[in-house]
Scaffold this motif. Structure first.
Motif, PDB file in Angstrom:
ATOM      1  N   VAL A   1     -18.720 -22.048  17.642  1.00 43.41           N
ATOM      2  CA  VAL A   1     -18.227 -24.035  17.320  1.00 43.41           C
ATOM      3  C   VAL A   1     -17.300 -23.427  17.048  1.00 43.41           C
ATOM      4  CG1 VAL A   1     -18.926 -25.726  15.373  1.00 43.41           C
ATOM      5  CG2 VAL A   1     -20.476 -24.519  16.025  1.00 43.41           C
ATOM      6  N   LEU A   2     -16.516 -24.701  17.531  1.00 43.99           N
ATOM      7  CA  LEU A   2     -14.956 -24.400  17.824  1.00 43.99           C
ATOM      8  C   LEU A   2     -14.625 -26.330  17.408  1.00 43.99           C
ATOM      9  CD1 LEU A   2     -15.202 -23.690  21.308  1.00 43.99           C
ATOM     10  CD2 LEU A   2     -13.716 -22.112  19.796  1.00 43.99           C
ATOM     11  N   HIS A   3     -13.732 -26.116  16.432  1.00 43.14           N
ATOM     12  CA  HIS A   3     -13.120 -27.232  15.798  1.00 43.14           C
ATOM     13  C   HIS A   3     -11.434 -27.166  15.836  1.00 43.14           C
ATOM     14  CE1 HIS A   3     -13.398 -30.731  13.563  1.00 43.14           C
ATOM     15  NE2 HIS A   3     -11.965 -30.771  13.056  1.00 43.14           N
ATOM     16  N   VAL A   4     -10.949 -28.540  16.680  1.00 42.67           N
ATOM     17  CA  VAL A   4      -9.881 -28.772  17.149  1.00 42.67           C
ATOM     18  C   VAL A   4      -9.118 -29.301  15.709  1.00 42.67           C
ATOM     19  CG1 VAL A   4      -8.111 -29.937  18.356  1.00 42.67           C
ATOM     20  CG2 VAL A   4     -10.888 -29.391  19.555  1.00 42.67           C
ATOM     21  N   LEU A   5      -7.902 -28.824  15.727  1.00 34.40           N
ATOM     22  CA  LEU A   5      -7.852 -29.075  14.080  1.00 34.40           C
ATOM     23  C   LEU A   5      -5.979 -29.904  14.742  1.00 34.40           C
ATOM     24  CD1 LEU A   5      -6.716 -25.053  12.729  1.00 34.40           C
ATOM     25  CD2 LEU A   5      -8.887 -27.224  12.298  1.00 34.40           C
ATOM     26  N   PHE A   6      -5.400 -29.787  15.925  1.00 32.11           N
ATOM     27  CA  PHE A   6      -4.432 -30.837  16.245  1.00 32.11           C
ATOM     28  C   PHE A   6      -3.982 -29.542  17.687  1.00 32.11           C
ATOM     29  CE2 PHE A   6      -2.363 -27.276  14.765  1.00 32.11           C
ATOM     30  CZ  PHE A   6      -1.082 -26.838  16.189  1.00 32.11           C
ATOM     31  N   GLY A   7      -3.676 -31.586  18.916  1.00 30.65           N
ATOM     32  CA  GLY A   7      -3.516 -30.973  20.229  1.00 30.65           C
ATOM     33  C   GLY A   7      -4.557 -31.181  20.988  1.00 30.65           C
ATOM     34  N   VAL A   8      -4.230 -31.541  22.308  1.00 34.72           N
ATOM     35  CA  VAL A   8      -5.139 -31.687  23.220  1.00 34.72           C
ATOM     36  C   VAL A   8      -5.430 -30.331  24.062  1.00 34.72           C
ATOM     37  CG1 VAL A   8      -5.048 -32.805  25.258  1.00 34.72           C
ATOM     38  CG2 VAL A   8      -4.206 -33.489  23.343  1.00 34.72           C
ATOM     39  N   GLY A   9      -7.042 -30.556  23.950  1.00 37.94           N
ATOM     40  CA  GLY A   9      -7.790 -29.063  24.758  1.00 37.94           C
ATOM     41  C   GLY A   9      -8.671 -29.074  26.403  1.00 37.94           C
ATOM     42  N   ARG A  10      -8.784 -28.013  26.412  1.00 36.58           N
ATOM     43  CA  ARG A  10      -9.429 -28.035  27.018  1.00 36.58           C
ATOM     44  C   ARG A  10     -11.252 -27.142  27.353  1.00 36.58           C
ATOM     45  NH1 ARG A  10      -6.575 -29.681  33.088  1.00 36.58           N
ATOM     46  NH2 ARG A  10      -5.322 -31.738  32.464  1.00 36.58           N
ATOM     47  N   VAL A  11     -11.855 -27.459  26.734  1.00 34.99           N
ATOM     48  CA  VAL A  11     -13.446 -27.006  26.880  1.00 34.99           C
ATOM     49  C   VAL A  11     -14.757 -26.978  28.850  1.00 34.99           C
ATOM     50  CG1 VAL A  11     -13.239 -26.944  24.880  1.00 34.99           C
ATOM     51  CG2 VAL A  11     -14.450 -28.244  25.913  1.00 34.99           C
ATOM     52  N   GLN A  12     -15.099 -25.695  29.092  1.00 34.07           N
ATOM     53  CA  GLN A  12     -15.288 -25.961  30.390  1.00 34.07           C
ATOM     54  C   GLN A  12     -16.968 -25.132  29.932  1.00 34.07           C
ATOM     55  OE1 GLN A  12     -14.157 -24.217  33.983  1.00 34.07           O
ATOM     56  NE2 GLN A  12     -16.092 -26.023  35.630  1.00 34.07           N
ATOM     57  N   ARG A  13     -18.134 -25.098  30.261  1.00 37.71           N
ATOM     58  CA  ARG A  13     -19.765 -24.124  30.175  1.00 37.71           C
ATOM     59  C   ARG A  13     -19.763 -24.255  31.592  1.00 37.71           C
ATOM     60  NH1 ARG A  13     -24.469 -26.875  31.335  1.00 37.71           N
ATOM     61  NH2 ARG A  13     -24.326 -29.145  31.392  1.00 37.71           N
ATOM     62  N   ARG A  14     -19.962 -23.151  32.488  1.00 38.02           N
ATOM     63  CA  ARG A  14     -20.271 -22.558  33.530  1.00 38.02           C
ATOM     64  C   ARG A  14     -21.059 -23.278  34.109  1.00 38.02           C
ATOM     65  NH1 ARG A  14     -18.507 -17.618  35.703  1.00 38.02           N
ATOM     66  NH2 ARG A  14     -18.458 -16.661  33.855  1.00 38.02           N
ATOM     67  N   GLY A  15     -20.561 -23.939  35.273  1.00 38.34           N
ATOM     68  CA  GLY A  15     -21.423 -25.190  36.306  1.00 38.34           C
ATOM     69  C   GLY A  15     -21.272 -26.813  35.577  1.00 38.34           C
ATOM     70  N   GLY A  16     -20.186 -26.670  34.464  1.00 36.25           N
ATOM     71  CA  GLY A  16     -20.266 -28.426  34.103  1.00 36.25           C
ATOM     72  C   GLY A  16     -18.730 -28.680  34.324  1.00 36.25           C
ATOM     73  N   PRO A  17     -18.591 -29.489  33.697  1.00 36.28           N
ATOM     74  CA  PRO A  17     -17.085 -29.955  34.113  1.00 36.28           C
ATOM     75  C   PRO A  17     -16.086 -30.071  33.201  1.00 36.28           C
ATOM     76  CG  PRO A  17     -18.589 -31.593  33.064  1.00 36.28           C
ATOM     77  CD  PRO A  17     -19.241 -30.680  33.335  1.00 36.28           C
ATOM     78  N   VAL A  18     -14.510 -29.788  33.377  1.00 34.08           N
ATOM     79  CA  VAL A  18     -13.819 -29.830  32.097  1.00 34.08           C
ATOM     80  C   VAL A  18     -13.885 -30.819  31.263  1.00 34.08           C
ATOM     81  CG1 VAL A  18     -10.868 -29.092  31.843  1.00 34.08           C
ATOM     82  CG2 VAL A  18     -12.116 -28.207  33.540  1.00 34.08           C
ATOM     83  N   LEU A  19     -13.660 -30.606  29.716  1.00 36.17           N
ATOM     84  CA  LEU A  19     -13.462 -31.603  29.261  1.00 36.17           C
ATOM     85  C   LEU A  19     -12.340 -31.563  28.031  1.00 36.17           C
ATOM     86  CD1 LEU A  19     -17.135 -31.452  27.743  1.00 36.17           C
ATOM     87  CD2 LEU A  19     -16.742 -32.819  29.680  1.00 36.17           C
ATOM     88  N   GLU A  20     -11.577 -32.634  28.109  1.00 34.17           N
ATOM     89  CA  GLU A  20     -10.996 -32.596  27.265  1.00 34.17           C
ATOM     90  C   GLU A  20     -11.538 -32.979  26.190  1.00 34.17           C
ATOM     91  OE1 GLU A  20      -7.377 -35.907  27.569  1.00 34.17           O
ATOM     92  OE2 GLU A  20      -6.747 -34.406  28.369  1.00 34.17           O
ATOM     93  N   VAL A  21     -10.253 -32.414  25.045  1.00 34.82           N
ATOM     94  CA  VAL A  21     -10.945 -32.169  23.565  1.00 34.82           C
ATOM     95  C   VAL A  21      -9.358 -33.049  22.434  1.00 34.82           C
ATOM     96  CG1 VAL A  21     -12.983 -31.504  23.824  1.00 34.82           C
ATOM     97  CG2 VAL A  21     -10.430 -29.843  23.377  1.00 34.82           C
ATOM     98  N   LEU A  22      -9.547 -32.678  20.886  1.00 35.76           N
ATOM     99  CA  LEU A  22      -8.086 -33.744  20.820  1.00 35.76           C
ATOM    100  C   LEU A  22      -8.797 -33.472  19.008  1.00 35.76           C
ATOM    101  CD1 LEU A  22      -8.595 -37.500  22.035  1.00 35.76           C
ATOM    102  CD2 LEU A  22      -7.040 -35.609  22.886  1.00 35.76           C
ATOM    103  N   ALA A  23      -7.937 -33.600  18.700  1.00 31.21           N
ATOM    104  CA  ALA A  23      -7.697 -33.403  16.959  1.00 31.21           C
ATOM    105  C   ALA A  23      -8.665 -34.076  16.288  1.00 31.21           C
ATOM    106  CB  ALA A  23      -6.820 -33.331  16.616  1.00 31.21           C
ATOM    107  N   GLY A  24      -9.912 -33.217  15.773  1.00 32.26           N
ATOM    108  CA  GLY A  24     -10.925 -33.768  15.500  1.00 32.26           C
ATOM    109  C   GLY A  24     -12.401 -33.563  15.574  1.00 32.26           C
ATOM    110  N   ASP A  25     -12.180 -33.236  17.307  1.00 35.63           N
ATOM    111  CA  ASP A  25     -13.121 -32.822  17.609  1.00 35.63           C
ATOM    112  C   ASP A  25     -13.941 -31.297  17.278  1.00 35.63           C
ATOM    113  OD1 ASP A  25     -12.749 -34.882  19.123  1.00 35.63           O
ATOM    114  OD2 ASP A  25     -12.897 -34.639  21.185  1.00 35.63           O
ATOM    115  N   THR A  26     -15.543 -31.198  17.569  1.00 38.48           N
ATOM    116  CA  THR A  26     -16.210 -29.894  17.935  1.00 38.48           C
ATOM    117  C   THR A  26     -16.665 -29.666  18.397  1.00 38.48           C
ATOM    118  OG1 THR A  26     -16.236 -30.239  15.199  1.00 38.48           O
ATOM    119  CG2 THR A  26     -17.416 -28.517  15.687  1.00 38.48           C
ATOM    120  N   VAL A  27     -16.701 -28.666  19.020  1.00 40.95           N
ATOM    121  CA  VAL A  27     -17.574 -27.951  20.169  1.00 40.95           C
ATOM    122  C   VAL A  27     -18.322 -27.259  20.493  1.00 40.95           C
ATOM    123  CG1 VAL A  27     -17.679 -27.346  22.205  1.00 40.95           C
ATOM    124  CG2 VAL A  27     -14.928 -28.558  21.662  1.00 40.95           C
ATOM    125  N   VAL A  28     -19.306 -27.201  20.494  1.00 40.03           N
ATOM    126  CA  VAL A  28     -21.000 -26.574  19.844  1.00 40.03           C
ATOM    127  C   VAL A  28     -21.225 -26.255  21.063  1.00 40.03           C
ATOM    128  CG1 VAL A  28     -23.286 -26.169  19.270  1.00 40.03           C
ATOM    129  CG2 VAL A  28     -22.020 -27.373  17.645  1.00 40.03           C
TER     130      VAL A  28
END
Length: 153
Positions: free
Chosen positions: A59-86
């Protein structure tokens, strides 16, 4: 309950697991029998992890800034402060900063009974990283649930 005071330790992340300049904080370890592990990570623009997976997910919780995440075979997603990635158990993925922004995340996962956690793979190529990101998909609330506002301090 226990409060553990820690110095403001930061270390540069190892280049065998990260691309670009990444700083990590002191690892946080749960008390037995917990196998919880957490670490803060600060990514400079364009920096990212290598492909990796965890046996029980992450589990990733974005504290500040703009990030990117991707699962293998999936699209690159943009994530922002406050977002949680599971990230699901065994799911290969990477995460990092957008090309023009810093990002900081709090990363949590569990280890197995032998204290084995993250399995690391190859570095994310520049071509993989440069894929155009999509905005993160926000799931709708279940229609059979009612919203209950909670006090936020």
């Amino acid at each position: 309950m226990e409060v553990i005071r820690a110095p403001c330790e930061r270390r540069e992340a190892p280049q065998r697991r990260y691309s670009g300049v990444v700083w990590t904080g002191k690892d946080i370890v749960g008390m037995e029998p917990s196998r919880l592990r957490a670490v803060s990570e600060q990514f400079s623009p364009g920096a990212r992890t290598a492909w990796h997976s965890e046996p029980y997910g992450q589990v990733l919780h974005v504290l500040f800034g703009v990030g990117r995440v991707q699962r293998r075979g999936g699209p690159v997603l943009e994530v922002l402060a406050g977002d949680t990635v599971v990230c699901h158990a065994g799911e290969w993925h990477w995460h990092g900063a957008a090309p023009d922004s810093f990002v900081a995340v709090m990363s949590t996962c569990e280890t197995d009974a032998l204290d084995v956690g993250t399995e690391w793979g190859a570095h994310v190529s520049d071509a993989e990283y440069r894929l155009p990101p999509m905005g993160a998909v926000v799931p709708r609330q279940d229609e059979d649930r009612t919203f209950q506002p909670e006090v936020c301090w």
